[in-house]
Every structure is written in structure tokens, then in C-alpha cells.
Design a protein around this motif. Structure first.
Motif, PDB file in Angstrom:
ATOM      1  N   GLY A  99       0.803  -1.220   0.000  1.00 51.27           N
ATOM      2  CA  GLY A  99       0.000   0.000   0.000  1.00 51.27           C
ATOM      3  C   GLY A  99       0.832   1.263   0.000  1.00 51.27           C
ATOM      4  N   ALA A 100       2.155   1.115  -0.050  1.00 51.55           N
ATOM      5  CA  ALA A 100       3.056   2.271  -0.045  1.00 51.55           C
ATOM      6  C   ALA A 100       3.001   2.988  -1.396  1.00 51.55           C
ATOM      7  CB  ALA A 100       4.480   1.821   0.243  1.00 51.55           C
ATOM      8  N   PRO A 101       3.078   4.322  -1.393  1.00 53.21           N
ATOM      9  CA  PRO A 101       3.104   5.052  -2.665  1.00 53.21           C
ATOM     10  C   PRO A 101       4.368   4.710  -3.446  1.00 53.21           C
ATOM     11  CG  PRO A 101       3.485   6.540  -0.817  1.00 53.21           C
ATOM     12  CD  PRO A 101       3.162   5.209  -0.240  1.00 53.21           C
ATOM     13  N   ILE A 102       4.263   4.699  -4.778  1.00 57.01           N
ATOM     14  CA  ILE A 102       5.417   4.383  -5.626  1.00 57.01           C
ATOM     15  C   ILE A 102       5.849   5.649  -6.356  1.00 57.01           C
ATOM     16  CG2 ILE A 102       6.337   2.915  -7.452  1.00 57.01           C
ATOM     17  CD1 ILE A 102       3.977   1.004  -6.934  1.00 57.01           C
ATOM     18  N   GLU A 103       7.054   6.086  -6.065  1.00 61.29           N
ATOM     19  CA  GLU A 103       7.633   7.257  -6.717  1.00 61.29           C
ATOM     20  C   GLU A 103       8.299   6.836  -8.018  1.00 61.29           C
ATOM     21  OE1 GLU A 103      10.744  10.911  -5.720  1.00 61.29           O
ATOM     22  OE2 GLU A 103      10.592   9.219  -4.346  1.00 61.29           O
ATOM     23  N   GLY A 104       8.231   7.692  -9.026  1.00 65.50           N
ATOM     24  CA  GLY A 104       8.959   7.465 -10.273  1.00 65.50           C
ATOM     25  C   GLY A 104       8.262   6.595 -11.297  1.00 65.50           C
ATOM     26  N   VAL A 105       6.971   6.320 -11.114  1.00 61.20           N
ATOM     27  CA  VAL A 105       6.219   5.561 -12.116  1.00 61.20           C
ATOM     28  C   VAL A 105       5.982   6.478 -13.312  1.00 61.20           C
ATOM     29  CG1 VAL A 105       4.054   4.356 -12.644  1.00 61.20           C
ATOM     30  CG2 VAL A 105       5.073   4.160 -10.361  1.00 61.20           C
ATOM     31  N   THR A 106       6.262   5.986 -14.512  1.00 60.99           N
ATOM     32  CA  THR A 106       6.010   6.757 -15.721  1.00 60.99           C
ATOM     33  C   THR A 106       4.565   6.518 -16.158  1.00 60.99           C
ATOM     34  OG1 THR A 106       8.313   6.586 -16.412  1.00 60.99           O
ATOM     35  CG2 THR A 106       6.715   7.173 -18.112  1.00 60.99           C
ATOM     36  N   VAL A 107       3.829   7.606 -16.345  1.00 64.47           N
ATOM     37  CA  VAL A 107       2.443   7.564 -16.788  1.00 64.47           C
ATOM     38  C   VAL A 107       2.404   8.186 -18.182  1.00 64.47           C
ATOM     39  CG1 VAL A 107       0.077   8.280 -16.282  1.00 64.47           C
ATOM     40  CG2 VAL A 107       1.677   7.836 -14.394  1.00 64.47           C
ATOM     41  N   THR A 108       2.026   7.388 -19.181  1.00 68.81           N
ATOM     42  CA  THR A 108       2.010   7.840 -20.571  1.00 68.81           C
ATOM     43  C   THR A 108       0.604   7.692 -21.137  1.00 68.81           C
ATOM     44  OG1 THR A 108       4.253   6.957 -20.797  1.00 68.81           O
ATOM     45  CG2 THR A 108       3.119   7.540 -22.819  1.00 68.81           C
ATOM     46  N   VAL A 109       0.176   8.658 -21.947  1.00 70.07           N
ATOM     47  CA  VAL A 109      -1.102   8.551 -22.634  1.00 70.07           C
ATOM     48  C   VAL A 109      -0.863   7.718 -23.892  1.00 70.07           C
ATOM     49  CG1 VAL A 109      -3.002   9.787 -23.734  1.00 70.07           C
ATOM     50  CG2 VAL A 109      -1.851  10.782 -21.759  1.00 70.07           C
ATOM     51  N   LYS A 110      -1.561   6.600 -24.009  1.00 69.07           N
ATOM     52  CA  LYS A 110      -1.379   5.677 -25.131  1.00 69.07           C
ATOM     53  C   LYS A 110      -1.673   6.393 -26.452  1.00 69.07           C
ATOM     54  CE  LYS A 110      -2.537   0.966 -26.471  1.00 69.07           C
ATOM     55  NZ  LYS A 110      -3.309  -0.228 -26.049  1.00 69.07           N
ATOM     56  N   GLY A 111      -0.729   6.291 -27.382  1.00 64.81           N
ATOM     57  CA  GLY A 111      -0.893   6.899 -28.695  1.00 64.81           C
ATOM     58  C   GLY A 111      -0.549   8.373 -28.756  1.00 64.81           C
ATOM     59  N   LYS A 112      -0.122   8.949 -27.652  1.00 67.57           N
ATOM     60  CA  LYS A 112       0.241  10.372 -27.603  1.00 67.57           C
ATOM     61  C   LYS A 112       1.679  10.494 -27.116  1.00 67.57           C
ATOM     62  CE  LYS A 112      -3.958  11.770 -28.500  1.00 67.57           C
ATOM     63  NZ  LYS A 112      -4.307  12.408 -29.733  1.00 67.57           N
ATOM     64  N   GLY A 113       2.221  11.687 -27.180  1.00 66.22           N
ATOM     65  CA  GLY A 113       3.605  11.893 -26.770  1.00 66.22           C
ATOM     66  C   GLY A 113       3.776  12.374 -25.347  1.00 66.22           C
ATOM     67  N   ASN A 114       2.680  12.693 -24.661  1.00 66.59           N
ATOM     68  CA  ASN A 114       2.833  13.268 -23.323  1.00 66.59           C
ATOM     69  C   ASN A 114       2.961  12.194 -22.249  1.00 66.59           C
ATOM     70  OD1 ASN A 114       0.125  12.795 -24.028  1.00 66.59           O
ATOM     71  ND2 ASN A 114      -0.637  14.213 -22.506  1.00 66.59           N
ATOM     72  N   ALA A 115       3.783  12.504 -21.265  1.00 64.34           N
ATOM     73  CA  ALA A 115       4.039  11.581 -20.157  1.00 64.34           C
ATOM     74  C   ALA A 115       4.272  12.385 -18.891  1.00 64.34           C
ATOM     75  CB  ALA A 115       5.246  10.703 -20.459  1.00 64.34           C
ATOM     76  N   ALA A 116       4.103  11.718 -17.754  1.00 59.77           N
ATOM     77  CA  ALA A 116       4.339  12.320 -16.444  1.00 59.77           C
ATOM     78  C   ALA A 116       4.974  11.259 -15.556  1.00 59.77           C
ATOM     79  CB  ALA A 116       3.029  12.818 -15.839  1.00 59.77           C
ATOM     80  N   THR A 117       5.505  11.689 -14.431  1.00 58.46           N
ATOM     81  CA  THR A 117       6.120  10.785 -13.457  1.00 58.46           C
ATOM     82  C   THR A 117       5.487  11.040 -12.099  1.00 58.46           C
ATOM     83  OG1 THR A 117       8.196  10.928 -14.681  1.00 58.46           O
ATOM     84  CG2 THR A 117       8.310  10.039 -12.481  1.00 58.46           C
ATOM     85  N   THR A 118       5.253   9.963 -11.339  1.00 63.48           N
ATOM     86  CA  THR A 118       4.673  10.140 -10.009  1.00 63.48           C
ATOM     87  C   THR A 118       5.677  10.796  -9.065  1.00 63.48           C
ATOM     88  OG1 THR A 118       5.320   7.892  -9.376  1.00 63.48           O
ATOM     89  CG2 THR A 118       3.084   8.178 -10.209  1.00 63.48           C
ATOM     90  N   ASN A 119       5.143  11.563  -8.121  1.00 62.03           N
ATOM     91  CA  ASN A 119       5.990  12.228  -7.131  1.00 62.03           C
ATOM     92  C   ASN A 119       6.242  11.296  -5.944  1.00 62.03           C
ATOM     93  OD1 ASN A 119       3.648  12.302  -5.544  1.00 62.03           O
ATOM     94  ND2 ASN A 119       3.261  14.478  -5.922  1.00 62.03           N
ATOM     95  N   SER A 120       6.836  11.813  -4.892  1.00 65.56           N
ATOM     96  CA  SER A 120       7.189  10.990  -3.733  1.00 65.56           C
ATOM     97  C   SER A 120       5.968  10.416  -3.007  1.00 65.56           C
ATOM     98  CB  SER A 120       8.034  11.789  -2.745  1.00 65.56           C
ATOM     99  OG  SER A 120       7.290  12.896  -2.259  1.00 65.56           O
ATOM    100  N   MET A 121       4.806  10.979  -3.249  1.00 62.64           N
ATOM    101  CA  MET A 121       3.569  10.478  -2.650  1.00 62.64           C
ATOM    102  C   MET A 121       2.810   9.549  -3.615  1.00 62.64           C
ATOM    103  SD  MET A 121       3.648  11.665   0.364  1.00 62.64           S
ATOM    104  CE  MET A 121       2.046  11.181   0.881  1.00 62.64           C
ATOM    105  N   GLY A 122       3.433   9.239  -4.776  1.00 61.78           N
ATOM    106  CA  GLY A 122       2.804   8.365  -5.756  1.00 61.78           C
ATOM    107  C   GLY A 122       1.743   9.047  -6.600  1.00 61.78           C
ATOM    108  N   GLU A 123       1.655  10.357  -6.515  1.00 60.70           N
ATOM    109  CA  GLU A 123       0.613  11.107  -7.219  1.00 60.70           C
ATOM    110  C   GLU A 123       1.073  11.527  -8.617  1.00 60.70           C
ATOM    111  OE1 GLU A 123      -1.150  13.199  -3.191  1.00 60.70           O
ATOM    112  OE2 GLU A 123       0.484  14.161  -4.288  1.00 60.70           O
ATOM    113  N   TYR A 124       0.105  11.528  -9.542  1.00 60.96           N
ATOM    114  CA  TYR A 124       0.387  11.976 -10.901  1.00 60.96           C
ATOM    115  C   TYR A 124      -0.739  12.877 -11.392  1.00 60.96           C
ATOM    116  CZ  TYR A 124      -3.064   8.560 -12.504  1.00 60.96           C
ATOM    117  OH  TYR A 124      -4.230   7.850 -12.697  1.00 60.96           O
ATOM    118  N   SER A 125      -0.411  13.690 -12.381  1.00 57.84           N
ATOM    119  CA  SER A 125      -1.380  14.535 -13.072  1.00 57.84           C
ATOM    120  C   SER A 125      -0.883  14.639 -14.504  1.00 57.84           C
ATOM    121  CB  SER A 125      -1.449  15.915 -12.425  1.00 57.84           C
ATOM    122  OG  SER A 125      -2.345  16.744 -13.145  1.00 57.84           O
ATOM    123  N   ILE A 126      -1.746  14.299 -15.458  1.00 52.73           N
ATOM    124  CA  ILE A 126      -1.343  14.300 -16.856  1.00 52.73           C
ATOM    125  C   ILE A 126      -2.513  14.751 -17.717  1.00 52.73           C
ATOM    126  CG2 ILE A 126      -1.911  11.854 -17.165  1.00 52.73           C
ATOM    127  CD1 ILE A 126       0.540  11.706 -19.068  1.00 52.73           C
TER     128      ILE A 126
END
Length: 94
Positions: A33-60
Motif C-alpha cells: 500500500g506504499a506510494p510508488i515514486e517514479g512511475v512513468t504515466v504515458t497517454v497511449k498513442g500520444k507523446g505526453n508523459a508524467a512521473t509520479t511524485n514521492s507520494m505516488g501522485e500523478y497529473s497528466i
């Protein structure tokens, strides 16, 4: 004059409807249940991506219904819908 005003109003409404939409969520380990930092979040078929922060949060930036691809070393790659919100990732077996 009325036609110009109406045309301007239509363009203004279209501009307001075209604002960017964002998918947000938190990624955690499925076992601990621990947050995961550094996960790459990519929109399929698009060029934009984001990375999760130290709390496991992302916004894309992603359209409603878009597919997000979650990748991180040591975890199985997962595809989710942009409106899924919080997600748990499963570690890969070595």
C-alpha cells in the motif's frame, strides 16, 4: 452586426469547451500500500508523459476515456482508463 456578435459568441463558447483536461491519481504497491515514486504515466498513442511524485501522485493531460500506460522498474506494466484515479501496481516476479 448581429451575425458578427453571434459568430464571436460561438467561437468564444468553442474556446471554453476546448480547455485541457487532466487525469489525476495515486499509484501504490499492491501488497504494502506504499506510494510508488517514479512511475512513468504515458497517454497511449500520444507523446505526453508524467512521473509520479514521492507520494505516488500523478497529473497528466488526457482526454476522458483515454488509456494511460503505467510503467516502473520492478512492477508489471498496466493500462488503465484516464478516469481510474488511484491504482495499485503488482511487483513482477524475478
Amino acid at each position: 452586426m448581429k451575425k458578427i456578435t453571434l459568430l464571436f459568441l460561438l467561437f468564444f463558447v468553442a474556446f471554453l469547451g476546448a480547455k485541457a483536461q487532466f487525469a489525476r491519481g495515486k499509484i501504490t504497491d499492491a501488497v504494502t500500500g506504499a506510494p510508488i515514486e517514479g512511475v512513468t504515466v504515458t497517454v497511449k498513442g500520444k507523446g505526453n508523459a508524467a512521473t509520479t511524485n514521492s507520494m505516488g501522485e500523478y497529473s497528466i493531460e488526457a482526454a476522458p476515456g483515454a488509456t494511460l500506460i503505467l510503467t516502473s522498474i520492478g512492477y508489471a506494466t498496466q493500462e488503465i482508463k484516464a478516469d481510474a484515479g488511484d491504482v495499485s501496481l503488482v511487483k513482477t516476479s524475478n
